[in-house]
Each structure stands twice: as structure tokens, then as C-alpha cells.
Design a protein around this motif. Structure first.
Motif, PDB file in Angstrom:
ATOM      1  N   GLN B  38      -4.762  37.001  24.161  1.00  0.00           N
ATOM      2  CA  GLN B  38      -4.565  35.718  24.597  1.00  0.00           C
ATOM      3  C   GLN B  38      -3.194  35.655  25.405  1.00  0.00           C
ATOM      4  OE1 GLN B  38      -4.161  32.603  21.694  1.00  0.00           O
ATOM      5  NE2 GLN B  38      -5.085  31.134  23.026  1.00  0.00           N
ATOM      6  N   TYR B  39      -3.459  35.458  26.789  1.00  0.00           N
ATOM      7  CA  TYR B  39      -2.164  35.121  27.683  1.00  0.00           C
ATOM      8  C   TYR B  39      -1.958  33.647  27.249  1.00  0.00           C
ATOM      9  CZ  TYR B  39      -3.395  39.415  30.128  1.00  0.00           C
ATOM     10  OH  TYR B  39      -4.012  40.598  30.442  1.00  0.00           O
ATOM     11  N   SER B  40      -0.481  33.399  27.550  1.00  0.00           N
ATOM     12  CA  SER B  40       0.095  32.282  27.468  1.00  0.00           C
ATOM     13  C   SER B  40      -0.729  31.107  28.196  1.00  0.00           C
ATOM     14  CB  SER B  40       1.762  32.295  27.956  1.00  0.00           C
ATOM     15  OG  SER B  40       2.262  31.035  27.665  1.00  0.00           O
ATOM     16  N   GLY B  41      -1.222  30.085  27.608  1.00  0.00           N
ATOM     17  CA  GLY B  41      -1.881  29.061  28.028  1.00  0.00           C
ATOM     18  C   GLY B  41      -3.185  29.014  28.428  1.00  0.00           C
ATOM     19  N   LYS B  42      -3.741  30.570  28.059  1.00  0.00           N
ATOM     20  CA  LYS B  42      -5.081  30.638  28.252  1.00  0.00           C
ATOM     21  C   LYS B  42      -6.022  30.712  27.046  1.00  0.00           C
ATOM     22  CE  LYS B  42      -4.375  31.092  32.652  1.00  0.00           C
ATOM     23  NZ  LYS B  42      -5.113  30.095  33.584  1.00  0.00           N
ATOM     24  N   SER B  43      -7.032  31.040  27.221  1.00  0.00           N
ATOM     25  CA  SER B  43      -7.998  31.085  25.779  1.00  0.00           C
ATOM     26  C   SER B  43      -8.035  32.714  25.408  1.00  0.00           C
ATOM     27  CB  SER B  43      -9.387  30.591  26.474  1.00  0.00           C
ATOM     28  OG  SER B  43     -10.037  31.244  27.315  1.00  0.00           O
ATOM     29  N   PRO B  44      -8.502  32.728  24.184  1.00  0.00           N
ATOM     30  CA  PRO B  44      -8.732  34.078  23.776  1.00  0.00           C
ATOM     31  C   PRO B  44      -9.757  35.007  24.528  1.00  0.00           C
ATOM     32  CG  PRO B  44      -8.313  32.700  21.837  1.00  0.00           C
ATOM     33  CD  PRO B  44      -8.833  31.849  23.143  1.00  0.00           C
ATOM     34  N   GLU B  45      -9.539  36.207  24.625  1.00  0.00           N
ATOM     35  CA  GLU B  45     -10.799  36.835  25.430  1.00  0.00           C
ATOM     36  C   GLU B  45     -10.783  38.171  24.596  1.00  0.00           C
ATOM     37  OE1 GLU B  45     -10.581  39.836  29.422  1.00  0.00           O
ATOM     38  OE2 GLU B  45      -8.512  38.982  28.763  1.00  0.00           O
ATOM     39  N   PRO B  81       3.075  45.891  31.879  1.00  0.00           N
ATOM     40  CA  PRO B  81       3.575  44.391  31.839  1.00  0.00           C
ATOM     41  C   PRO B  81       2.327  43.644  31.761  1.00  0.00           C
ATOM     42  CG  PRO B  81       4.826  45.624  33.181  1.00  0.00           C
ATOM     43  CD  PRO B  81       3.873  46.762  32.972  1.00  0.00           C
ATOM     44  N   SER B  82       1.223  43.797  32.518  1.00  0.00           N
ATOM     45  CA  SER B  82       0.031  42.949  32.354  1.00  0.00           C
ATOM     46  C   SER B  82      -0.538  42.785  30.932  1.00  0.00           C
ATOM     47  CB  SER B  82      -1.146  43.236  33.448  1.00  0.00           C
ATOM     48  OG  SER B  82      -1.554  44.607  33.276  1.00  0.00           O
ATOM     49  N   ASP B  83      -0.137  43.870  30.172  1.00  0.00           N
ATOM     50  CA  ASP B  83      -0.707  43.836  28.839  1.00  0.00           C
ATOM     51  C   ASP B  83      -0.035  42.902  27.889  1.00  0.00           C
ATOM     52  OD1 ASP B  83      -0.838  47.286  28.855  1.00  0.00           O
ATOM     53  OD2 ASP B  83      -2.635  45.666  28.993  1.00  0.00           O
ATOM     54  N   SER B  84       1.241  42.353  28.370  1.00  0.00           N
ATOM     55  CA  SER B  84       2.176  41.361  27.669  1.00  0.00           C
ATOM     56  C   SER B  84       1.292  39.960  27.255  1.00  0.00           C
ATOM     57  CB  SER B  84       3.150  40.846  28.287  1.00  0.00           C
ATOM     58  OG  SER B  84       4.099  42.105  28.552  1.00  0.00           O
ATOM     59  N   ALA B  85       1.205  39.899  26.084  1.00  0.00           N
ATOM     60  CA  ALA B  85       0.166  38.540  25.656  1.00  0.00           C
ATOM     61  C   ALA B  85       0.202  38.693  24.053  1.00  0.00           C
ATOM     62  CB  ALA B  85      -1.301  39.206  26.197  1.00  0.00           C
ATOM     63  N   THR B  86      -0.418  37.698  23.521  1.00  0.00           N
ATOM     64  CA  THR B  86      -0.601  37.633  22.190  1.00  0.00           C
ATOM     65  C   THR B  86      -2.111  38.307  21.827  1.00  0.00           C
ATOM     66  OG1 THR B  86       0.832  35.702  21.906  1.00  0.00           O
ATOM     67  CG2 THR B  86      -0.781  36.047  20.089  1.00  0.00           C
ATOM     68  N   TYR B  87      -1.843  39.098  20.881  1.00  0.00           N
ATOM     69  CA  TYR B  87      -3.118  39.945  20.380  1.00  0.00           C
ATOM     70  C   TYR B  87      -3.411  39.420  18.839  1.00  0.00           C
ATOM     71  CZ  TYR B  87      -2.778  42.728  24.197  1.00  0.00           C
ATOM     72  OH  TYR B  87      -2.591  43.336  25.663  1.00  0.00           O
ATOM     73  N   LEU B  88      -5.000  38.735  18.890  1.00  0.00           N
ATOM     74  CA  LEU B  88      -5.383  38.323  17.832  1.00  0.00           C
ATOM     75  C   LEU B  88      -6.303  39.274  17.218  1.00  0.00           C
ATOM     76  CD1 LEU B  88      -5.999  34.680  19.103  1.00  0.00           C
ATOM     77  CD2 LEU B  88      -4.350  35.363  18.013  1.00  0.00           C
ATOM     78  N   CYS B  89      -6.387  39.523  15.826  1.00  0.00           N
ATOM     79  CA  CYS B  89      -7.214  40.150  15.035  1.00  0.00           C
ATOM     80  C   CYS B  89      -8.349  39.090  14.323  1.00  0.00           C
ATOM     81  CB  CYS B  89      -6.510  40.644  13.930  1.00  0.00           C
ATOM     82  SG  CYS B  89      -7.441  41.958  12.945  1.00  0.00           S
ATOM     83  N   ALA B  90      -9.598  39.528  14.406  1.00  0.00           N
ATOM     84  CA  ALA B  90     -10.332  38.609  13.592  1.00  0.00           C
ATOM     85  C   ALA B  90     -11.372  39.372  12.941  1.00  0.00           C
ATOM     86  CB  ALA B  90     -11.165  37.928  14.994  1.00  0.00           C
ATOM     87  N   VAL B  91     -11.807  38.803  11.776  1.00  0.00           N
ATOM     88  CA  VAL B  91     -12.746  39.699  10.953  1.00  0.00           C
ATOM     89  C   VAL B  91     -13.914  38.785  10.532  1.00  0.00           C
ATOM     90  CG1 VAL B  91     -12.723  40.343   8.464  1.00  0.00           C
ATOM     91  CG2 VAL B  91     -10.733  40.783   9.987  1.00  0.00           C
TER      92      VAL B  91
END
Lengths: 114, 111
Positions: B38-45, B81-91
Motif C-alpha cells: 500500500q503506497y501512501s494515499g492509495k489502496s492495498p494491492e 526506492p519504488s518499493d517504499s510502502a506499507t506492507y500488509l500481511c493478511a490471513v
């Protein structure tokens, strides 16, 4: 965004007013979800739908209702908006079926309740 | 109460390094595991899905699953640098096609 649109994308409303957010998909997926995302809380499920007219509550459903009259549309209604409902709202879809648990997200709606 | 735990970060790595993101989950019956970016201000991908123990590679990304330890990780090789983002784990725990999400790890890749 996998054929998912949300409207409006941004909304500012006053406390006590009703608000409806719309999610529209073109993927013909069976499952649809509404989440809210807040700092420190992550993504939290509000309601979800497993078919037309079939819905169920998530973990933070108080103050929200949903409706799904067509496969492609899932509406989230805040009956009387409160400041605590200021958030970013995401719709997601999932194909369902054996092994198909992946969810794909719409672009989000930023809602501010003043 | 099903829980998914991630270090909030920020995790900072230099460009070209390997970034390692970790996630633990509480429900031993969990069946499927996902990583979202999830990039800042965007939806999770959705970037990775993993269903069985071991490693799954997709380009610069490798997901690792250890069900006995209730642990899933994401490795990003040659970080950019383009990998800079928040990474969400989902189960997915086997209930009504609902996912439980962690709160995410913020990754910063420094040029």
C-alpha cells in the motif's frame, strides 16, 4: 483496481447527516466487503456480502448498514454520521469458490465528518 | 479473536539490499496467506499469495510460510526506492471468505 470503482472519492459531511458510499464492480465476483482504515488500527471489516441480498456484519459494524440489490453494487450507509466515522473506506471484492480467497481493493473513499 | 501481528517499523534498508518483512498469526487453522503493498494515499494491492509451507518466488519477491511456527515472511531482493510502502500481511482462516489483516510494516528504501 481490478474493475472496482467507489463513489464519491472524497466527501465532507456534518455530524448527524446520513451518508451513502457506493462500490461498483465489473468482475461479477460473488463476495464484496467494506473496510475502514484508520491510523493505528489497520484495515477493519465493517460488513460483507456473499451474494445479492446476503450480507453479514464484520468487526466494526455499529453505526453502519449495507445493501446489495445487484451483483455489481454494494452500498454502505452511515445512518447518522459521527466524527468517529471519519476514515478512509475501502471496498474489496473476491471471487469466492474453492481456493479463491484473494481480495482486490477499490481506490477508496476519504470521508470527513465535521 | 484471530490476530495477525507485524512490526510496525519503519524498516529502513539501502537500495539494492534485501528487505525482510515478518508476520505471525494466532489461528493455527489458517489456510491462506497474502501480502499486500500500500503506497501512501492509495489502496492495498495484492502482490503475493502463499498456500503451502515453503517458499514461493515471483520476480524480486519471495514469500515464505511456516505453518508449524505460524509465521509468514516476505523478502524483497534488490530493493528499490519504488518499493517504499506499507506492507500488509493478511490471513484467511476458513470463515466466510474473510481476511484478517495485520496493521502493516512501513518499508523505506534509501537511495
Amino acid at each position: 483496481d481490478a474493475g472496482i470503482t467507489q463513489s464519491p472519492r472524497h466527501k465532507v459531511t456534518e455530524t448527524g447527516t446520513p451518508v451513502t458510499l457506493r462500490c461498483h464492480q465489473t468482475e461479477n465476483h460473488r463476495y464484496m466487503y467494506w473496510y475502514r482504515q484508520d491510523p493505528g488500527h489497520g484495515l477493519r471489516l465493517i460488513h460483507y456480502s456473499y451474494g445479492v441480498k446476503d450480507t453479514d456484519k464484520g468487526e466494526v459494524s455499529d453505526g453502519y448498514s449495507v445493501s446489495r440489490s445487484k451483483t455489481e453494487d454494494f452500498l454502505l450507509t452511515l445512518e447518522s454520521a459521527t466524527s468517529s466515522q471519519t476514515s478512509v473506506y475501502f471496498c474489496a471484492i473476491s471471487e469466492g469458490g474453492r481456493g479463491s480467497y484473494e481480495q482486490y481493493f477499490g481506490p477508496g473513499t476519504r470521508l470527513t465528518v465535521t | 479473536q484471530k490476530e495477525v501481528e507485524q512490526n510496525s517499523g519503519p524498516l529502513s534498508v539501502p537500495e539494492g539490499a534485501i528487505a525482510s518483512l515478518n508476520c505471525t498469526y494466532s489461528d493455527r487453522g489458517s489456510q491462506s496467506f497474502f501480502w499486500y503493498r500500500q503506497y501512501s494515499g492509495k489502496s492495498p494491492e495484492l502482490i503475493m499469495s502463499i498456500y503451502s509451507n515453503g517458499d514461493k518466488e515471483d520476480g524480486r519477491f519471495t514469500a515464505q510460510l511456516n505453518k508449524a511456527s505460524q509465521y509468514v515472511s516476505l523478502l524483497i531482493r534488490d530493493s528499490q526506492p519504488s518499493d517504499s510502502a506499507t506492507y500488509l500481511c493478511a490471513v484467511y482462516g476458513g470463515s466466510n471468505y474473510k481476511l484478517t489483516f495485520g496493521k502493516g510494516t512501513l518499508l523505506t528504501v534509501n537511495p
